[in-house]
Design a protein around this motif. Structure first.
Motif, PDB file in Angstrom:
ATOM      1  N   LYS A 155      32.250 -65.020  -2.439  1.00 39.39           N
ATOM      2  CA  LYS A 155      31.817 -64.609  -1.471  1.00 39.39           C
ATOM      3  C   LYS A 155      31.602 -65.655  -0.270  1.00 39.39           C
ATOM      4  CE  LYS A 155      27.442 -63.808  -1.599  1.00 39.39           C
ATOM      5  NZ  LYS A 155      25.955 -63.303  -1.758  1.00 39.39           N
ATOM      6  N   CYS A 156      31.477 -66.591  -0.567  1.00 37.94           N
ATOM      7  CA  CYS A 156      31.136 -67.788   0.495  1.00 37.94           C
ATOM      8  C   CYS A 156      32.550 -68.458   0.918  1.00 37.94           C
ATOM      9  CB  CYS A 156      30.135 -69.024  -0.390  1.00 37.94           C
ATOM     10  SG  CYS A 156      28.771 -68.605  -0.885  1.00 37.94           S
TER      11      CYS A 156
ATOM     12  N   TRP B 235      35.515 -65.032   2.224  1.00 37.09           N
ATOM     13  CA  TRP B 235      35.524 -63.936   3.156  1.00 37.09           C
ATOM     14  C   TRP B 235      35.874 -64.556   4.643  1.00 37.09           C
ATOM     15  CZ3 TRP B 235      30.300 -61.871   0.918  1.00 37.09           C
ATOM     16  CH2 TRP B 235      30.638 -61.156  -0.500  1.00 37.09           C
TER      17      TRP B 235
ATOM     18  N   GLU C  21      34.572 -60.182   9.127  1.00 43.75           N
ATOM     19  CA  GLU C  21      33.182 -59.523   8.981  1.00 43.75           C
ATOM     20  C   GLU C  21      33.344 -58.441   8.378  1.00 43.75           C
ATOM     21  OE1 GLU C  21      29.337 -59.643   9.107  1.00 43.75           O
ATOM     22  OE2 GLU C  21      30.268 -61.093   9.698  1.00 43.75           O
TER      23      GLU C  21
ATOM     24  N   ARG D 105      33.685 -58.757   4.637  1.00 41.41           N
ATOM     25  CA  ARG D 105      32.407 -59.090   4.127  1.00 41.41           C
ATOM     26  C   ARG D 105      31.729 -57.763   3.967  1.00 41.41           C
ATOM     27  NH1 ARG D 105      28.442 -63.465   6.704  1.00 41.41           N
ATOM     28  NH2 ARG D 105      26.705 -63.321   4.948  1.00 41.41           N
TER      29      ARG D 105
ATOM     30  N   THR E 260      32.889 -55.835   1.192  1.00 38.32           N
ATOM     31  CA  THR E 260      32.595 -56.280  -0.108  1.00 38.32           C
ATOM     32  C   THR E 260      30.993 -56.303  -0.371  1.00 38.32           C
ATOM     33  OG1 THR E 260      34.213 -58.230   0.363  1.00 38.32           O
ATOM     34  CG2 THR E 260      32.852 -58.406  -1.459  1.00 38.32           C
TER      35      THR E 260
END
Length: 355
Positions: free
Chosen positions: A276-277, A280, A283, A286, A289
């Motif tokens: 995740k960090c 991505w 936006e 993200r 996700t």
């Protein structure tokens, strides 16, 4: 037979017998049942008699004299000879105590008859001077004496003594001959009576047992039928339990699949969190996700709830199965006991039928 001057002084019950006049060895029963045998005393004549009446017939009419003897030939049988009646009487009693009481009374009456005879002789000697002879006087011999009144009486008295002695010897012989087979016959008679009483009692008891066994057999048959119905119900439930077993297998397979799916989703969530960090970039990607992550978490919660419900259903199914198995085992044990009791009742009825 009996006059108003005679009074009974003792009575008992006994089987009455007389010696067979033909053989002088066997006993002849005077009646089929026990009769009342009584001692009577005639105060006017000062005489004692033993009397027993069967119907309108005098079975025993024996005047007791001092020279009579009552003999116990067994524990329940006694006899005495009566020279006047020219027979021997036998009595079979129900117990040894009755025999002893009769024998004691016979001895008492015999002694009373002896005393009565002595008193009668004393009175005769006082009233008849011809017979009043002192102990110092010598009686003349009948062979060398003249034919006077006194000598004639003495001659007849000695002849009577000879006849009495001969009669005594004959009665003793008759009594000994009668006693040879009496013990065996009397023992067999009372043994047959005892056996008959035991057989009658056993028959009554067997009839009562048969009725009781029939009632018990009917109750057992009803109970067995109830148990059979219960077994049929349990068997139907067992069939249902087999379907439950299939359901349990399906549930177990489903649980395994759910666990694998949850594990895969957990791995995917961890991978997504780790990525995740750093990965991505956009936006929109993200948000997509995150939405995907939320859907996976909701799916995971749903799968965990389904797993919990499946485990609870499986536990309930196992408890119900154990309960059914316990009931089936208990009913089987009861059936075994009832079948064993039924077999014993049938064996008892078979033995009774054979008897």
């Amino acid at each position: 037979l009996l006059s108003c001057r005679e009074q009974p002084i003792f009575s008992t019950r006994a089987h009455v017998f007389q010696i067979d006049p033909a053989t002088k060895r066997n006993w002849i029963p005077a009646s089929k049942h026990a009769l009342t045998v009584s001692y009577f005393y005639d105060a006017t004549r000062n005489v004692y008699r033993i009397i027993s009446v069967g119907g309108t017939k005098a079975i025993i009419n024996s005047t007791i004299t001092p020279n009579m003897t009552f003999t116990k030939t067994s524990q329940k049988f006694g006899q005495w000879a009566d020279s006047r009646a020219n027979t021997v009487y036998g009595l079979g009693f129900a117990s040894e105590q009755h025999l002893s009481q009769f024998a004691e009374k016979f001895q008492e009456v015999k002694e009373a008859a002896r005393l009565a005879r002595e008193k009668s002789q004393d009175k005769t000697e006082l009233t008849n001077p011809a017979l009043n002879i002192t102990s110092h006087q010598v009686l003349p011999s009948p062979i060398i004496s003249s034919n006077g009144p006194g000598e004639d009486k003495l001659f007849r008295s000695q002849s009577a003594d000879v006849e009495i002695t001969t009669e005594k010897e004959r009665l003793k012989k008759m009594l000994s001959e009668g006693s040879v087979s009496e013990v065996q016959w009397e023992a067999e008679f009372f043994s047959l009576q005892d056996n008959n009483s035991k057989l009658v009692a056993a028959l009554h008891e067997a009839n009562a047992n048969v009725d009781q066994w029939k009632k018990q057999l009917s109750a057992y048959q009803e109970e067995t039928e109830t148990l059979r119905q219960r077994v049929a119900e349990l068997e139907s439930q067992g069939t249902h339990d087999s379907s439950s077993e299939n359901n349990k297998e399906e549930l177990s397979q489903t649980l395994e699949e759910l666990e694998l799916l949850i594990k895969a989703k957990d791995e995917e969530i961890q991978m997504l969190k780790s990525q995740k960090c750093g990965r991505w970039e956009a936006e929109g990607e993200r948000e997509e996700t995150l939405q995907k992550l939320q859907e996976l978490e909701a799916r995971n919660a749903e799968l965990e709830q389904r797993l919990h419900l499946a485990e609870q259903s499986l536990a309930e199914t196992l408890a119900e199965r154990e309960k059914l198995q316990s009931e089936v085992t208990k009913v089987a044990e009861i059936m075994d006991v009832k079948i064993f009791e039924l077999s014993e009742i049938r064996q008892g009825l078979a033995k009774l039928v054979e008897t």
